[in-house]
Design a protein around this motif. Structure first.
Motif, PDB file in Angstrom:
ATOM      1  N   LYS A 186       0.856  -1.173   0.000  1.00 21.89           N
ATOM      2  CA  LYS A 186       0.000   0.000   0.000  1.00 21.89           C
ATOM      3  C   LYS A 186       0.898   1.231   0.000  1.00 21.89           C
ATOM      4  O   LYS A 186       0.508   2.322  -0.370  1.00 21.89           O
ATOM      5  CB  LYS A 186      -0.908  -0.010   1.225  1.00 21.89           C
ATOM      6  CG  LYS A 186      -1.980   1.042   1.171  1.00 21.89           C
ATOM      7  CD  LYS A 186      -2.942   0.872   2.308  1.00 21.89           C
ATOM      8  CE  LYS A 186      -4.064   1.855   2.161  1.00 21.89           C
ATOM      9  NZ  LYS A 186      -4.046   2.933   3.085  1.00 21.89           N
TER      10      LYS A 186
ATOM     11  N   GLY B 142       1.294   3.920  -2.753  1.00 25.68           N
ATOM     12  CA  GLY B 142       0.214   4.876  -2.942  1.00 25.68           C
ATOM     13  C   GLY B 142       0.554   6.140  -3.704  1.00 25.68           C
ATOM     14  O   GLY B 142      -0.027   6.423  -4.720  1.00 25.68           O
ATOM     15  N   GLU B 143       1.490   6.893  -3.263  1.00 27.86           N
ATOM     16  CA  GLU B 143       1.782   8.195  -3.857  1.00 27.86           C
ATOM     17  C   GLU B 143       3.276   8.327  -4.059  1.00 27.86           C
ATOM     18  O   GLU B 143       4.049   7.991  -3.184  1.00 27.86           O
ATOM     19  CB  GLU B 143       1.291   9.279  -2.901  1.00 27.86           C
ATOM     20  CG  GLU B 143       1.178  10.648  -3.491  1.00 27.86           C
ATOM     21  CD  GLU B 143      -0.063  10.793  -4.347  1.00 27.86           C
ATOM     22  OE1 GLU B 143       0.097  11.163  -5.526  1.00 27.86           O
ATOM     23  OE2 GLU B 143      -1.165  10.571  -3.846  1.00 27.86           O
TER      24      GLU B 143
ATOM     25  N   THR C 109      -2.821   9.543   7.145  1.00 29.55           N
ATOM     26  CA  THR C 109      -4.213   9.186   6.857  1.00 29.55           C
ATOM     27  C   THR C 109      -4.390   8.186   5.725  1.00 29.55           C
ATOM     28  O   THR C 109      -5.316   7.391   5.753  1.00 29.55           O
ATOM     29  CB  THR C 109      -5.041  10.444   6.525  1.00 29.55           C
ATOM     30  OG1 THR C 109      -4.483  11.076   5.375  1.00 29.55           O
ATOM     31  CG2 THR C 109      -5.074  11.412   7.690  1.00 29.55           C
ATOM     32  N   GLU C 110      -3.510   8.205   4.722  1.00 30.88           N
ATOM     33  CA  GLU C 110      -3.699   7.367   3.541  1.00 30.88           C
ATOM     34  C   GLU C 110      -2.679   6.242   3.432  1.00 30.88           C
ATOM     35  O   GLU C 110      -2.826   5.349   2.618  1.00 30.88           O
ATOM     36  CB  GLU C 110      -3.627   8.218   2.269  1.00 30.88           C
ATOM     37  CG  GLU C 110      -4.717   9.264   2.188  1.00 30.88           C
ATOM     38  CD  GLU C 110      -4.547  10.180   0.995  1.00 30.88           C
ATOM     39  OE1 GLU C 110      -3.780   9.833   0.061  1.00 30.88           O
ATOM     40  OE2 GLU C 110      -5.177  11.242   0.999  1.00 30.88           O
ATOM     41  N   GLY C 111      -1.615   6.319   4.208  1.00 31.58           N
ATOM     42  CA  GLY C 111      -0.586   5.293   4.146  1.00 31.58           C
ATOM     43  C   GLY C 111       0.730   5.878   3.671  1.00 31.58           C
ATOM     44  O   GLY C 111       0.834   7.072   3.376  1.00 31.58           O
TER      45      GLY C 111
ATOM     46  N   ARG D  67      -0.867  12.932   4.543  1.00 37.93           N
ATOM     47  CA  ARG D  67      -1.247  11.753   3.764  1.00 37.93           C
ATOM     48  C   ARG D  67      -0.582  10.487   4.292  1.00 37.93           C
ATOM     49  O   ARG D  67      -1.182   9.418   4.274  1.00 37.93           O
ATOM     50  CB  ARG D  67      -0.904  11.943   2.293  1.00 37.93           C
ATOM     51  CG  ARG D  67      -1.861  12.889   1.600  1.00 37.93           C
ATOM     52  CD  ARG D  67      -1.590  12.871   0.123  1.00 37.93           C
ATOM     53  NE  ARG D  67      -2.497  13.759  -0.567  1.00 37.93           N
ATOM     54  CZ  ARG D  67      -2.698  13.721  -1.870  1.00 37.93           C
ATOM     55  NH1 ARG D  67      -2.044  12.850  -2.614  1.00 37.93           N
ATOM     56  NH2 ARG D  67      -3.537  14.545  -2.427  1.00 37.93           N
TER      57      ARG D  67
ATOM     58  N   GLN E 239       4.034   7.254   1.904  1.00 40.38           N
ATOM     59  CA  GLN E 239       4.225   8.115   0.734  1.00 40.38           C
ATOM     60  C   GLN E 239       5.657   7.953   0.230  1.00 40.38           C
ATOM     61  O   GLN E 239       6.610   8.121   0.983  1.00 40.38           O
ATOM     62  CB  GLN E 239       3.964   9.584   1.101  1.00 40.38           C
ATOM     63  CG  GLN E 239       2.581   9.839   1.678  1.00 40.38           C
ATOM     64  CD  GLN E 239       1.485   9.640   0.666  1.00 40.38           C
ATOM     65  OE1 GLN E 239       1.483  10.264  -0.390  1.00 40.38           O
ATOM     66  NE2 GLN E 239       0.539   8.770   0.983  1.00 40.38           N
TER      67      GLN E 239
END
Length: 104
Positions: free
Chosen positions: A17, A20-21, A41-43, A38, A45
Motif C-alpha cells: 500500500k 500509494g503516492e 491518513t492514507e498510508g 497523507r 508516501q
C-alpha cells in the motif's frame, strides 16, 4: 492544483500500500505538510529523486509494526521475565529410559 508525479509502478510496489503516492523530492519539500498528513491518513508516501526510488514516509504506528520495536524485548533475560509462564511450576523430571533393543 498540480498532482505529484506517479511514475511507473513495479509489481512489488503494487503489493505494498506504500506505493500509494510518489512525490518528486522538490514537490515533497514544498508540500511537506500534505505529504505528512497523507502518510498519517492514507498510508506510506514514496519520495523520489530524479525519478528513482528514494525514501518512504510512513506513520509511526506503521513503522513500529514493521520493525516490531514495541514488541521486542531488549534482552533474552527480559524476554523470559515477561513470559506468561513466569511462576509456573513445571515437573521436569523424567523416568530413566533404558532405550530399546535393536537387532543388527
Amino acid at each position: 492544483m498540480k498532482k505529484p508525479n506517479h511514475g511507473v509502478v513495479s509489481p512489488a510496489d503494487r503489493k505494498l500500500k506504500a506505493a500509494g503516492e510518489a512525490w518528486q523530492i522538490q514537490t515533497a519539500k514544498a508540500r511537506f505538510s500534505e505529504v505528512f498528513r497523507r502518510a498519517r491518513t492514507e498510508g506510506p508516501q514514496r519520495i523520489t529523486r530524479q525519478g528513482k526510488d528514494g525514501v518512504v514516509m510512513l506513520a509511526e504506528e506503521q513503522y513500529e509494526r514493521l520493525v516490531g520495536k514495541s514488541h521486542q524485548p531488549k534482552s533474552l533475560v527480559q524476554f523470559f521475565r515477561a513470559s506468561p509462564l513466569v511462576g509456573v511450576e513445571l515437573d521436569l523430571e523424567r523416568d530413566r529410559d533404558a532405550g530399546r533393543d535393536i537387532e543388527l
